[in-house]
Design an enzyme around this catalytic site. Structure first.
Site, PDB file in Angstrom:
ATOM      1  CB  SER A 240      -1.006  -0.016   1.420  1.00  0.00           C
ATOM      2  OG  SER A 240      -1.323   1.175   1.365  1.00  0.00           O
TER       3      SER A 240
ATOM      4  CE1 TYR B  20      -3.764  -1.765   4.970  1.00  0.00           C
ATOM      5  CE2 TYR B  20      -3.079   0.631   4.808  1.00  0.00           C
ATOM      6  CZ  TYR B  20      -3.710  -0.600   4.205  1.00  0.00           C
ATOM      7  OH  TYR B  20      -3.658  -0.867   2.948  1.00  0.00           O
TER       8      TYR B  20
ATOM      9  CE  LYS C  78      -1.553  -3.789   3.119  1.00  0.00           C
ATOM     10  NZ  LYS C  78      -1.788  -4.928   2.371  1.00  0.00           N
TER      11      LYS C  78
END
Length: 255
Positions: free
Chosen positions: A146, A159, A163
């Site tokens: 991401s 998160y 990533k």
């Protein structure tokens, strides 16, 4: 199912989390390029719908209903793909389970599930794929990271960390597996409207994202799937250890 260039003809590809969103579109596009697609998801009804869609369009696909969040589940998914497909060439580590939380609100159960699906499964997938790929032919692994690995926002500590770790995994695996003719790359999508991201989107936020993107629009699942297909194909035969931002230019510009 037709494509101007069948650049994945007869390759067997396992796509995790392919029941919707980016995974589903990647399955469709790989099948259109001639691949035999193993569609993985936890929900049999999602898997069945994607398989039926691909077959109705003339492509080749079969379902792999396995929980890839465990080492045993990922090994079983790869083995089923290899057994039913007759070979194993491509792994797309796409599955994720995401919750955005402020630092004081992060809970162990949420973090563990995000790590199991979005981080550990990538490692188990690379391990299983390496064993399943032909020693002479090699293969390709594409990890879905991401732009949160490159620039982060509030409430994304877990998160963004996961990533970012995916990019580290990608580079380390590429360094180790290149001698086996296995290429390992990642794509870094920006905000893409999907069923899974709907809860974190609203019109005002989308408008702000569009305004800050040089291409003047949000990305689509088609955009990301095309990049994944490229990295999995022989057209990217000398490309490995890369984290490709598929983001309309938003990460590395300031408008």
């Amino acid at each position: 199912m037709s494509s101007a260039k069948l650049d994945l003809q007869d390759r067997v590809a396992l796509i995790t989390g392919a029941g919707n969103g980016i995974g589903r579109e990647t399955a469709r596009q790989m099948a259109a390029r001639g691949a035999v697609v193993a569609v993985n998801d936890l929900k049999p009804e999602f898997v069945g719908a994607v398989v039926d869609e691909i077959r109705a369009a003339g492509g080749r696909a079969f379902g792999v209903v396995q929980n890839i969040a465990t080492r045993e589940g990922m090994q079983a998914a790869v083995e089923q793909a290899r057994s039913e497909g007759g070979r194993f060439d491509i792994l797309v580590n796409n599955a994720a389970w995401v919750r955005y939380q402020a630092v004081p609100d992060i809970q162990p159960d949420t973090m563990e599930r995000m790590l199991d699906v979005g981080f550990k499964a990538v490692i188990w997938g690379i391990q299983a794929a390496t064993a399943a790929m032909d020693a002479e032919r090699g293969g390709a692994i594409v990890n879905v990271a991401s732009t949160a690995a490159l620039r982060s926002a509030p409430h994304s500590l877990v998160y963004s960390g996961i990533k970012s770790g995916i990019l580290g995994i990608t580079r380390a695996a590429a360094a180790e597996l290149g001698a086996r003719r296995i290429r390992v790359n990642a794509v870094c999508p920006s905000a893409v409207p999907t069923e899974g991201t709907q809860r974190n989107r609203n019109a005002e936020r989308d408008a702000a994202r569009v305004a800050s993107t040089p291409m003047g629009r949000l990305g689509t699942v088609e955009d990301i799937a095309r990049a994944i297909c490229f990295l999995a194909s022989d057209d990217a035969g000398f490309v490995t250890a890369q984290g490709l931002a598929v983001d309309g230019g938003v990460t590395f510009t300031n408008i």
